[in-house]
Write a protein that holds these residues in place. Sequence first.
Motif, PDB file in Angstrom:
ATOM      1  N   TYR A 161       5.354   6.220   4.339  1.00 33.35           N
ATOM      2  CA  TYR A 161       6.638   4.904   5.603  1.00 33.35           C
ATOM      3  C   TYR A 161       7.345   4.302   4.475  1.00 33.35           C
ATOM      4  O   TYR A 161       8.499   3.760   5.193  1.00 33.35           O
ATOM      5  N   SER A 202      -0.058   4.627  15.117  1.00 32.31           N
ATOM      6  CA  SER A 202      -1.003   4.214  13.941  1.00 32.31           C
ATOM      7  C   SER A 202      -1.734   3.494  14.845  1.00 32.31           C
ATOM      8  O   SER A 202      -3.448   3.175  14.627  1.00 32.31           O
ATOM      9  N   VAL A 203      -1.833   2.183  16.164  1.00 25.97           N
ATOM     10  CA  VAL A 203      -1.917   1.446  16.682  1.00 25.97           C
ATOM     11  C   VAL A 203      -2.976   2.269  17.605  1.00 25.97           C
ATOM     12  O   VAL A 203      -4.363   1.548  18.519  1.00 25.97           O
ATOM     13  N   ALA A 247       4.448  -1.673   5.176  1.00 26.03           N
ATOM     14  CA  ALA A 247       3.160  -1.404   5.988  1.00 26.03           C
ATOM     15  C   ALA A 247       2.697  -0.445   5.424  1.00 26.03           C
ATOM     16  O   ALA A 247       1.354  -0.170   5.779  1.00 26.03           O
ATOM     17  N   ASP A 248       3.312   0.431   4.321  1.00 22.52           N
ATOM     18  CA  ASP A 248       1.723   0.593   3.416  1.00 22.52           C
ATOM     19  C   ASP A 248       0.856   0.410   2.969  1.00 22.52           C
ATOM     20  O   ASP A 248      -0.282   0.575   2.463  1.00 22.52           O
ATOM     21  N   TYR A 270      -1.047  -3.497   3.691  1.00 27.70           N
ATOM     22  CA  TYR A 270      -0.980  -3.866   4.842  1.00 27.70           C
ATOM     23  C   TYR A 270      -1.515  -3.822   6.714  1.00 27.70           C
ATOM     24  O   TYR A 270      -2.370  -3.691   7.235  1.00 27.70           O
ATOM     25  N   GLY A 271      -0.807  -2.286   6.810  1.00 30.13           N
ATOM     26  CA  GLY A 271      -0.622  -1.694   8.133  1.00 30.13           C
ATOM     27  C   GLY A 271       0.750  -1.986   8.979  1.00 30.13           C
ATOM     28  O   GLY A 271       1.364  -2.633   8.806  1.00 30.13           O
ATOM     29  N   GLN A 311       0.874  -3.257  12.212  1.00 29.79           N
ATOM     30  CA  GLN A 311       0.586  -3.724  13.095  1.00 29.79           C
ATOM     31  C   GLN A 311       0.875  -5.237  12.528  1.00 29.79           C
ATOM     32  O   GLN A 311       1.541  -6.702  12.678  1.00 29.79           O
TER      33      GLN A 311
END
Length: 380
Positions: free
Chosen positions: A39, A231-232, A350-351, A353-354, A356
């Motif tokens: 990301y 991803s979600v 994002a890498d 914690y994600g 979202q």
Amino acid sequence: MKGRIRKYGPPIFHCINDFGQGALTALLPFFISHYGLNYYQAATVIFCNTVVASVAQPILGYAADRWRVPWFIPIGFFVTLVSISAIAVVSSYEMILALSLLAGIGAALFHPEAALLVKRTQSHEIGNAMGRFAVGGSAGFALGPLIASGVYTWGAPYLWVFSCIAALGVLVYIYAFTGDAMVTDSSCADVGESSAARNDWTSFGKLFFVIAARSILFSVLSIFIPLLYISVLSGTADMSSLALTLYFALGGILTYVGGWLSDRIGFLNIIRLGYIVFLPALLGFLYIPDIWGFFGFMIPMAFGVFSQYGPITVLGQKYLAKNAGFASGITLGLGITLGGLVSPYVGHLADVYGVQAALQVLVPVGIVGLVISLWLREPS
């Protein structure tokens, strides 16, 4: 025929230019799967596109104030789209970064002179006229991902379709605007008006923080909406491009609505309303992670981001009435590109914690934009 092209030419050319900008964000899933990027690296592609534009657009806008340079318009969108097409023949991540940088130079050439063309030729209901111009850009951002999605079916060579679009746009510009006495006369009148005008640097300095906040919201969402969809919601790469197209299509409609309303209830009122609507919509978008939350809250969220576009541009030109080209380089140019400077950091979050969780950083950004907008005043 020429008259109609002159009237609708600026929005059309804005659409053509922003084909490339919208396509680049939609190609990120392709880069991730084809080149094995993470990301952070994918967001850095957008960073390279925006960093050169962030530096160059105010400089080129100042040049547009000093000299009439209408050829910046066709050269700008031609460079942008050909750079996107050339990604079809590269074989390394570094070359993608270089072409992304070149596309940013094209965008920097285009925006200031194109915004001045609107100001010079559309004096009646300038908010509405700038709204139409902004709609052209939003339409380009919407159609770019839709066109770029063909890469998932036909492969990288398909990207040369963007060069064909650029060549067609150049031919239309040459037909309608080359040797155009009307634009020359209005340019001279604009210079005469600006000699009697004055700049309100204090108000424009405050407006810059509103521009930066909106730019961060726009750029980060443009990058991470398709990645969030994958991803979600476990969507596919080609459907993520359609989700981004829907977002920009909504943006095109709501950009026009924002410009139309700004002539009636005030430019600053639209900006403030945009942030007030955006903040709760973003929370719903992030914390209701299903298909209904994703698309349901996308509508008010898009209103919050896109309705401000035209009013911010007009306010910048009014605050800096003597240097409207420089103001356009900041508002129209950096209003799109400045947020790309922070996208790699959001990509790093994002890498770790994600996606979202990373998008939660947009909440304080929206709050800052709202607070600063309350300190601004309508220009005389």
